[in-house]
Scaffold this motif. Structure first.
Motif, short mmCIF file in Angstrom:
data_model
loop_
_atom_site.label_atom_id
_atom_site.label_comp_id
_atom_site.label_asym_id
_atom_site.label_seq_id
_atom_site.Cartn_x
_atom_site.Cartn_y
_atom_site.Cartn_z
N GLU A 94 -21.35 32.90 -18.75
CA GLU A 94 -22.22 32.42 -17.67
C GLU A 94 -23.56 33.17 -17.62
N GLN A 95 -23.52 34.47 -17.85
CA GLN A 95 -24.76 35.25 -17.82
C GLN A 95 -25.74 34.80 -18.89
N ILE A 96 -25.21 34.56 -20.08
CA ILE A 96 -26.08 34.15 -21.18
C ILE A 96 -26.51 32.70 -21.02
N LEU A 97 -25.61 31.88 -20.48
CA LEU A 97 -25.98 30.48 -20.21
C LEU A 97 -27.16 30.41 -19.24
N GLU A 98 -27.22 31.35 -18.32
CA GLU A 98 -28.33 31.40 -17.38
C GLU A 98 -29.67 31.65 -18.11
N VAL A 99 -29.63 32.44 -19.16
CA VAL A 99 -30.84 32.66 -19.96
C VAL A 99 -31.30 31.34 -20.58
N PHE A 100 -30.36 30.55 -21.08
CA PHE A 100 -30.70 29.24 -21.63
C PHE A 100 -31.27 28.32 -20.54
N ARG A 101 -30.70 28.41 -19.35
CA ARG A 101 -31.18 27.54 -18.25
C ARG A 101 -32.59 27.94 -17.83
N ILE A 102 -32.83 29.24 -17.68
CA ILE A 102 -34.15 29.71 -17.24
C ILE A 102 -35.23 29.25 -18.21
N THR A 103 -34.90 29.30 -19.49
CA THR A 103 -35.89 28.93 -20.51
C THR A 103 -35.86 27.43 -20.83
N ARG A 104 -35.00 26.70 -20.15
CA ARG A 104 -34.82 25.25 -20.33
C ARG A 104 -34.27 24.92 -21.72
N LEU A 105 -33.79 25.90 -22.42
CA LEU A 105 -33.25 25.63 -23.75
C LEU A 105 -31.85 25.00 -23.67
N ASP A 106 -31.26 24.99 -22.47
CA ASP A 106 -30.00 24.27 -22.31
C ASP A 106 -30.21 22.77 -22.51
N GLN A 107 -31.49 22.34 -22.37
CA GLN A 107 -31.79 20.92 -22.59
C GLN A 107 -32.09 20.63 -24.06
N MET A 108 -32.46 21.64 -24.80
CA MET A 108 -32.78 21.43 -26.21
C MET A 108 -31.54 21.53 -27.09
N PHE A 109 -30.66 22.48 -26.75
CA PHE A 109 -29.45 22.67 -27.56
C PHE A 109 -28.29 21.84 -27.02
N GLN A 110 -27.40 21.46 -27.92
CA GLN A 110 -26.15 20.81 -27.51
C GLN A 110 -25.13 21.93 -27.29
N ILE A 111 -24.79 22.13 -26.01
CA ILE A 111 -23.93 23.27 -25.65
C ILE A 111 -22.57 22.75 -25.15
N TYR A 112 -21.50 23.30 -25.71
CA TYR A 112 -20.14 22.90 -25.34
C TYR A 112 -19.36 24.11 -24.81
N ASP A 113 -18.38 23.83 -23.98
CA ASP A 113 -17.58 24.92 -23.40
C ASP A 113 -16.80 25.68 -24.48
N THR A 114 -16.23 24.92 -25.42
CA THR A 114 -15.40 25.55 -26.46
C THR A 114 -15.83 25.07 -27.83
N SER A 115 -15.50 25.87 -28.84
CA SER A 115 -15.83 25.47 -30.21
C SER A 115 -15.04 24.23 -30.62
N ALA A 116 -13.82 24.08 -30.09
CA ALA A 116 -13.00 22.90 -30.41
C ALA A 116 -13.71 21.63 -29.92
N GLU A 117 -14.26 21.69 -28.71
CA GLU A 117 -15.01 20.53 -28.18
C GLU A 117 -16.26 20.28 -29.01
N ALA A 118 -16.94 21.34 -29.39
CA ALA A 118 -18.16 21.18 -30.19
C ALA A 118 -17.84 20.54 -31.53
N MET A 119 -16.74 20.96 -32.13
CA MET A 119 -16.38 20.41 -33.45
C MET A 119 -15.90 18.98 -33.36
N SER A 120 -15.12 18.67 -32.33
CA SER A 120 -14.61 17.30 -32.23
C SER A 120 -15.73 16.32 -31.92
N ALA A 121 -16.83 16.80 -31.35
CA ALA A 121 -17.95 15.92 -31.02
C ALA A 121 -18.70 15.45 -32.28
N PHE A 122 -18.44 16.08 -33.41
CA PHE A 122 -19.07 15.65 -34.65
C PHE A 122 -18.46 14.35 -35.17
#
Lengths: 119, 150
Positions: free
Chosen positions: A90-118
């Motif tokens: 959560e702390q690091i996610l906040e850094v992504f939010r502050i810089t709006r990079l959460d909108q540029m990157f595809q961010i998933y809760d778990t690596s399993a979710e990220a991989m299955s999304a491919f």
């Protein structure tokens, strides 16, 4: 290039490469250049790279690390591939939010979710 | 500054505050021990983990900017960091040997057109995580204050 020297570990999951950081504070100023070179090495070795960068062990990151991730993302995009991020605390996610990079990157809760999304 | 290379002058006070002046010559080899000293001081003063994360990040951004942009990565130039930690606040000053910069001229990294540019987020993160950030004219010194919420 020895990825372990760069503090990275890669595992191949049916053509999707998962990248882990070996140490918790690996994304600091002392290591960031090596990590950038390591990520570029992984991207350059693949056609249409499919990458998941897992932040499971990461407790700290700086804007230099964000810069490395953006460079990797641009490089992946230029090769027609996709980059996803997962397991960001959560702390690091906040850094992504502050810089709006959460909108540029595809961010998933778990690596399993990220991989299955491919698929 | 008449400090010897990498000289640390840390003083622990009896009222659980801590202060120091550190002259850095190499960001890659010396930042880590400085961060540890500051983080130890913050924890000793009773700040929580979120506060520690905030100050550590802002310190790293300020020092990295001082070396990269202020000193232009000139190995002959140093960065001087002063810090004072008390129960009420953390005060940090980071000064480089460059000629300074105009903070208003730094592009907004959150603008759509700038999102994919890999640099330019350091000052923004300092301002986001610290209570107050001042760039002291001519722009080669940043002073930051962190006060815990509530």
């Amino acid at each position: 290039m020895d990825l372990a020297t760069a503090g990275l570990k890669t595992t191949d999951h049916d053509g999707i490469i998962r990248i882990d950081f070996i140490e918790r504070n690996i994304l600091d100023e002392a290591n960031i250049q090596l990590i950038g070179e390591g990520l570029n090495h992984v991207v350059d070795a693949m056609d249409e790279p499919k990458l998941v960068i897992c932040f499971e062990n990461v407790e700290h990151l700086s804007s230099a690390a964000l810069g490395v991730l953006i460079t990797a993302s641009n490089r992946v995009g230029s090769k027609g591939g996709q980059l996803r991020l997962s397991d960001i605390n959560e702390q690091i996610l906040e850094v992504f939010r502050i810089t709006r990079l959460d909108q540029m990157f595809q961010i998933y809760d778990t690596s399993a979710e990220a991989m299955s999304a491919f698929s | 500054m008449a400090e010897s290379p990498g000289h640390h002058d840390e003083r622990r006070d009896s009222d659980s505050s801590r202060s120091g002046v550190v002259v850095l010559h190499d960001v890659r080899t010396e930042l880590d021990s400085l961060q540890r000293a500051v983080v130890d001081g913050i924890r000793h003063a009773g700040y929580d983990e979120a506060s520690t994360f905030a100050v550590r990040l802002a310190l790293e951004e300020a020092v990295a900017n001082a070396f990269r942009h202020g000193n232009g990565e000139d190995p002959e130039k140093v960065v001087t960091v002063e810090f004072k930690i008390s129960d009420e606040k953390v005060w940090i000053a980071v000064e480089d040997e460059g000629c300074g910069f105009d903070p208003d001229a730094v592009p907004d990294p959150t603008e759509e057109a700038n999102l994919e540019i890999p640099s330019g987020r350091g000052i923004m993160l300092m301002r986001a995580y610290m209570t107050d950030v001042s760039i002291v004219a001519p722009g080669n010194r940043v002073e930051m204050v962190f006060r815990p919420a509530g």
